[in-house]
Design a protein around this motif. Sequence first.
Motif, short mmCIF file in Angstrom:
data_model
loop_
_atom_site.label_atom_id
_atom_site.label_comp_id
_atom_site.label_asym_id
_atom_site.label_seq_id
_atom_site.Cartn_x
_atom_site.Cartn_y
_atom_site.Cartn_z
N GLY A 156 8.33 77.56 10.33
CA GLY A 156 7.19 78.40 10.01
C GLY A 156 7.32 79.74 10.69
O GLY A 156 8.34 80.43 10.57
N ASP A 157 6.27 80.08 11.47
CA ASP A 157 6.29 81.37 12.18
C ASP A 157 6.90 81.26 13.56
O ASP A 157 7.05 82.26 14.26
CB ASP A 157 4.87 81.93 12.28
N SER A 158 7.23 80.05 13.97
CA SER A 158 7.80 79.86 15.30
C SER A 158 9.32 79.67 15.21
O SER A 158 9.85 79.35 14.16
CB SER A 158 7.15 78.67 15.99
N SER A 159 9.98 79.87 16.34
CA SER A 159 11.42 79.64 16.42
C SER A 159 11.77 79.15 17.81
O SER A 159 11.12 79.54 18.78
CB SER A 159 12.18 80.92 16.09
N TYR A 160 12.84 78.32 17.91
CA TYR A 160 13.15 77.70 19.19
C TYR A 160 14.58 77.13 19.16
O TYR A 160 15.15 76.88 18.10
CB TYR A 160 12.13 76.61 19.53
N GLY A 161 15.10 76.89 20.32
CA GLY A 161 16.42 76.30 20.43
C GLY A 161 16.36 74.79 20.51
O GLY A 161 15.35 74.22 20.94
N THR A 162 17.46 74.14 20.14
CA THR A 162 17.53 72.68 20.16
C THR A 162 18.89 72.21 20.69
O THR A 162 19.89 72.92 20.60
CB THR A 162 17.33 72.09 18.75
N LEU A 163 18.87 71.01 21.23
CA LEU A 163 20.10 70.29 21.59
C LEU A 163 20.29 69.22 20.54
O LEU A 163 19.36 68.44 20.28
CB LEU A 163 19.97 69.68 22.98
N ASN A 164 21.51 69.14 19.97
CA ASN A 164 21.71 68.33 18.76
C ASN A 164 22.78 67.24 18.92
O ASN A 164 23.93 67.43 18.53
CB ASN A 164 22.12 69.22 17.59
N PRO A 165 22.50 66.07 19.47
CA PRO A 165 23.44 64.95 19.38
C PRO A 165 23.39 64.37 17.95
O PRO A 165 22.34 64.42 17.30
CB PRO A 165 22.90 63.95 20.40
N GLY A 166 24.52 63.86 17.49
CA GLY A 166 24.51 63.34 16.13
C GLY A 166 25.66 62.40 15.83
O GLY A 166 26.53 62.12 16.68
N ALA A 167 25.66 61.89 14.61
CA ALA A 167 26.70 60.98 14.13
C ALA A 167 26.93 61.25 12.66
O ALA A 167 26.05 61.79 11.97
CB ALA A 167 26.30 59.53 14.36
N GLY A 168 28.12 60.89 12.20
CA GLY A 168 28.43 61.13 10.79
C GLY A 168 29.38 60.09 10.24
O GLY A 168 30.02 59.33 10.97
N LEU A 169 29.46 60.06 8.92
CA LEU A 169 30.37 59.16 8.23
C LEU A 169 30.82 59.85 6.94
O LEU A 169 29.99 60.19 6.10
CB LEU A 169 29.70 57.82 7.91
N THR A 170 32.14 60.05 6.83
CA THR A 170 32.70 60.71 5.65
C THR A 170 33.60 59.74 4.91
O THR A 170 34.38 59.00 5.53
CB THR A 170 33.51 61.96 6.04
#
Length: 477
Positions: A156-170
């Motif tokens: 929306g009108d706000s913005s912020y930083g994030t820490l992004n742990p994740g997983a994937g499968l291809t």
Amino acid sequence: MKHLNKILVAVMMVMGLSSHAQDSNNPWAISFGVNAVDTRTSAGGGHNWLDRHFSQPFAVKDNWNILPSVSYLSVSRFVGENFSFGLSGSVNKIDSYVKFAPGTIGSDSRGYKVSDPGDLMYYGVDATIKYSFMNLISSKVIDPSLSIGGGYTFFGDSSYGTLNPGAGLTFWFTDNVGLELATRYKKSFGDREDAAGVPDAPSHFQHSAGLIFKFGGKDTDGDGIYDKDDACPEVAGLKEFNGCPDTDGDGIQDSADECPNDFGLAALNGCPDTDGDGIADKNDACPTVSGLAALNGCPDADGDGIADKDDKCPTVAGPKENAGCPWPDTDGDGVLDKDDKCIDVRGTVANQGCPEVSEEVIMKLNEYSRTILFDSGKSTFKNQSYTILQSITAILKEYPYSRFLIEGHTDSDGSNELNQTLSMNRAHAVENYLIENGINADRLQHTGFGETKPIATNKTAKGKAMNRRTEISVIKE
């Protein structure tokens, strides 16, 4: 217009920055597809942390926000050791926002309420380091991965930083094309909502699904083997030979094949052996007929060590000196013609194939020689002696390789010196006659004994006549 600018910024960051990627052959990868944003994970409630974050992971209809179009783009590059680095941009629209509001109208049995915050636009720009487990599990199709990264979210009108742990499968359909599924927990370090309850910096899950394409590998010769793994990068070849060619298809790559254009045998370094004699055709003087290595692949039917093609008598053993034919023995005397000094006359081995001069022949010669008559006190012949000399000549010609000694003798009349000279001269006269009538001079010698070897008494006229003589003997070698 404000939202459009944010989209352009996200796309430009993704496309303009150098990023890192999938594997060493195709170092670059680009993927795109749809993304879903789930805000339930930071709504609170639940019995514990796991319950709050994972109790309803697939409540797609209630909790997920999805745009019905391509909504994310990612570019990545391989950096080695199964790691890749990537940048991605995403866009979404938040029309389902989850709050924990037990007891309020519209909340479910667990106290969660889904509301529309007013069609908030969502933009994200994220950087990710990913580790692939594909090589570790020795798979060419399934590619699981874990990732960690960070990003910046416009909510929306706000913005912020994030820490992004994740997983994937291809799932890779080919070496270059696959289906990529991924999820990231984007942890915010701001307030979830502002004082008025408007979403501000909520943590959330972002899921994505799309196609991924690997590219950037160089294959100069177009043989499907990338240059970095291709031992012959400028010539199309085969995978089993690390990209090097096998022109004749005999299973031996051209660089190790001594006959690269002819189908051949591994035992002969790729060269053919038409006659199967174990000698490569290129080294075989008789490539269509099985032969011997010692004869450059040519046969030797009679086993005499001479190739049939060079053997004038290929079915009968013979020496090389006679072109493979046995030496003849024309006169059948056991002495080969090459060693036989009398090829057409039977002789003896001891006399080099020539007939031996027998005692009978010597007696005959001496019968003739003793009847040669000289003029008195001279070495000249009386006329009646020429018939005898001709007979002697004829006998010597029958033994062309025998040598003879002609001896001259006198009676005791006159001085010893005179008799010695006379006997020598008479022997010499006989020798000269024989030479003049066809006997080789090398076969003759002469000597004189004067009156020293009488064969009868010199006291009678008859005895003296017997002592005045010439004799012929064979010179033994």
